[in-house]
Design a protein around this motif. Structure first.
Motif, PDB file in Angstrom:
ATOM      1  N   GLU A 173      -0.788  -6.703   3.202  1.00 11.33           N
ATOM      2  CA  GLU A 173      -0.835  -5.690   4.001  1.00 11.33           C
ATOM      3  C   GLU A 173      -2.279  -5.223   4.580  1.00 11.33           C
ATOM      4  O   GLU A 173      -2.498  -5.629   5.837  1.00 11.33           O
ATOM      5  CB  GLU A 173       0.210  -4.641   4.468  1.00 11.33           C
ATOM      6  CG  GLU A 173       1.523  -5.645   4.213  1.00 11.33           C
ATOM      7  CD  GLU A 173       2.972  -4.683   4.560  1.00 11.33           C
ATOM      8  OE1 GLU A 173       2.413  -3.835   4.001  1.00 11.33           O
ATOM      9  OE2 GLU A 173       3.994  -5.102   4.081  1.00 11.33           O
ATOM     10  N   ILE A 182      -0.362   4.257  -5.642  1.00 14.51           N
ATOM     11  CA  ILE A 182       1.035   2.638  -5.398  1.00 14.51           C
ATOM     12  C   ILE A 182       2.073   2.611  -6.800  1.00 14.51           C
ATOM     13  O   ILE A 182       1.311   1.711  -7.932  1.00 14.51           O
ATOM     14  CB  ILE A 182       0.437   1.298  -4.908  1.00 14.51           C
ATOM     15  CG1 ILE A 182      -0.227   1.896  -3.682  1.00 14.51           C
ATOM     16  CG2 ILE A 182       1.037   0.171  -4.808  1.00 14.51           C
ATOM     17  CD1 ILE A 182       0.405   2.629  -2.392  1.00 14.51           C
ATOM     18  N   GLN A 200       1.916  -6.017  -1.951  1.00 15.17           N
ATOM     19  CA  GLN A 200       2.159  -6.045  -0.333  1.00 15.17           C
ATOM     20  C   GLN A 200       1.455  -5.677  -0.161  1.00 15.17           C
ATOM     21  O   GLN A 200       0.766  -5.548   1.192  1.00 15.17           O
ATOM     22  CB  GLN A 200       3.580  -5.092  -0.318  1.00 15.17           C
ATOM     23  CG  GLN A 200       4.127  -4.934   1.522  1.00 15.17           C
ATOM     24  CD  GLN A 200       5.389  -3.854   0.935  1.00 15.17           C
ATOM     25  OE1 GLN A 200       6.437  -3.474   0.194  1.00 15.17           O
ATOM     26  NE2 GLN A 200       5.168  -3.119   2.120  1.00 15.17           N
ATOM     27  N   ILE A 201       0.487  -4.372  -0.602  1.00 16.03           N
ATOM     28  CA  ILE A 201      -0.871  -3.406  -0.253  1.00 16.03           C
ATOM     29  C   ILE A 201      -1.907  -4.786   0.069  1.00 16.03           C
ATOM     30  O   ILE A 201      -2.815  -4.471   0.509  1.00 16.03           O
ATOM     31  CB  ILE A 201      -1.007  -2.286  -1.229  1.00 16.03           C
ATOM     32  CG1 ILE A 201       0.298  -1.500  -0.689  1.00 16.03           C
ATOM     33  CG2 ILE A 201      -2.312  -1.472  -1.134  1.00 16.03           C
ATOM     34  CD1 ILE A 201      -0.501  -0.506   0.241  1.00 16.03           C
ATOM     35  N   ASP A 213       4.925  -2.188  -8.496  1.00 11.29           N
ATOM     36  CA  ASP A 213       5.654  -3.374  -7.083  1.00 11.29           C
ATOM     37  C   ASP A 213       5.904  -3.828  -6.056  1.00 11.29           C
ATOM     38  O   ASP A 213       6.532  -4.446  -5.228  1.00 11.29           O
ATOM     39  CB  ASP A 213       8.032  -3.207  -7.386  1.00 11.29           C
ATOM     40  CG  ASP A 213       8.232  -1.647  -6.897  1.00 11.29           C
ATOM     41  OD1 ASP A 213       6.833  -1.563  -6.600  1.00 11.29           O
ATOM     42  OD2 ASP A 213       9.507  -1.980  -7.690  1.00 11.29           O
ATOM     43  N   GLU A 214       5.226  -2.901  -5.493  1.00 11.31           N
ATOM     44  CA  GLU A 214       4.195  -2.850  -4.359  1.00 11.31           C
ATOM     45  C   GLU A 214       2.815  -3.101  -4.469  1.00 11.31           C
ATOM     46  O   GLU A 214       2.382  -3.097  -2.652  1.00 11.31           O
ATOM     47  CB  GLU A 214       4.620  -1.417  -3.278  1.00 11.31           C
ATOM     48  CG  GLU A 214       5.776  -0.527  -3.596  1.00 11.31           C
ATOM     49  CD  GLU A 214       6.547   0.661  -3.284  1.00 11.31           C
ATOM     50  OE1 GLU A 214       4.791   1.147  -2.330  1.00 11.31           O
ATOM     51  OE2 GLU A 214       6.797   0.739  -2.890  1.00 11.31           O
TER      52      GLU A 214
END
Length: 294
Positions: free
Chosen positions: A273, A262, A269-270, A265-266
């Motif tokens: 979510e 990953i 979000q991971i 910058d994600e």
């Protein structure tokens, strides 16, 4: 502190809608499973500049009110409190995690578990080991008996002066071939997990080790940022930048591992979510060399 700790908030956090009056094995099993399906095993505080404490009110606010997870010293401490508040006959125990690098158990109690007695039978509950070593239900404290669960067959072995928890699992089937030889992929079908004695422990027994685990440069938890959550079909895990979704396929004799890296910058979000975690402080992912497998 936003009001006193109460069981209803905890029950809401884990989605428990059963009766609080039935102090039986069925209720304990449901509580245990709902906890591991709802609350992540994670050490992200270590990598967010936050201090982890053995203060039960702080732990309650973090896990229940702030929708965070925690490591064993938090999750199992909280779970023991819940059981005592409900009226279960329970006490905390200390355990020594198996270290594959030394091929032996750690010299001190770095893991907290709970023992519960129901109708004269003793059970071990552990809602916070994570990944494929996570119990979904309590284990009856009997020696040498296979106790099958989603992750594999767990068994407790009475060694006289201590007990050992071991597990026989399944072969890993890695979907993304570039991760086939990843150090995170466990190739050992049978493995010891930890040893423990039946000597009751109090929170102060773990104060020194709690400090050491989050500050010692050789500690697993300073070398890797870890977050894992059990799912109805397996578990999810984020170790450093590597995100894995593991699906148990007992009918095929395999665990299917879908792994990917990953980008920075994600990461948030991971976490949001896949683990329902929203961090207050910036996470600095870490994945240094230290033995750890899914």
């Amino acid at each position: 502190m936003e009001g006193e700790m109460n069981l209803e908030e905890y029950f809401s956090r884990i989605g428990f809608h059963g009766s609080c009056n039935n102090l039986d094995l069925a209720t304990l099993k449901l509580l245990h499973k709902q906890h591991v399906l709802s609350i992540p095993f994670e050490n992200l505080s270590v990598h967010c500049g936050e201090r982890i404490t053995m203060d039960l009110e702080v732990i309650f606010n973090k896990i229940v009110r702030s929708s965070r997870g925690g490591w064993c010293l938090e999750n199992n401490f909280l779970f023991g409190w819940v059981l005592r508040q409900m009226g279960y006959d329970t006490e905390m125990l200390g355990s020594r995690v198996f270290n594959s690098a030394t091929n032996g158990f750690n010299p001190s109690d770095t893991h907290l578990i709970n023992k519960v007695v129901i109708d004269g039978k003793a059970y071990i509950t552990d809602v916070s080991f994570g990944v494929s070593s996570q119990l979904w239900e309590p284990l009856e404290l009997v020696s040498g008996k296979d106790q099958p669960q989603a992750a594999g067959a767990f068994r407790l072995i009475d060694k006289g002066d201590h007990w050992v928890l071991e597990k026989t699992g399944r072969k890993p089937k890695v979907v993304n071939l570039e991760f086939a030889k990843s150090s995170l992929v466990n190739q050992k079908l049978k493995k010891p997990i930890y040893s423990f004695t039946l000597v009751p422990r109090e929170a102060r027994h773990f104060l020194e080790v709690s400090h050491s685990l989050q500050t010692d440069p050789s500690s697993l938890f300073t070398n890797k940022s870890i977050c894992s959550l059990q799912t109805p079909t397996g578990f999810r895990a984020l170790v450093g930048w590597t995100y894995s979704e593991v699906t148990y396929k007992p009918e095929e004799g395999v665990d299917v591992l879908d792994m990917r890296d990953i980008p920075d910058d994600e990461i948030d979000q991971i976490l949001r979510e896949k683990f329902n975690i929203k961090l207050q402080n910036k996470l600095q992912p870490v994945n240094k060399t230290a033995y750890y497998t899914l």
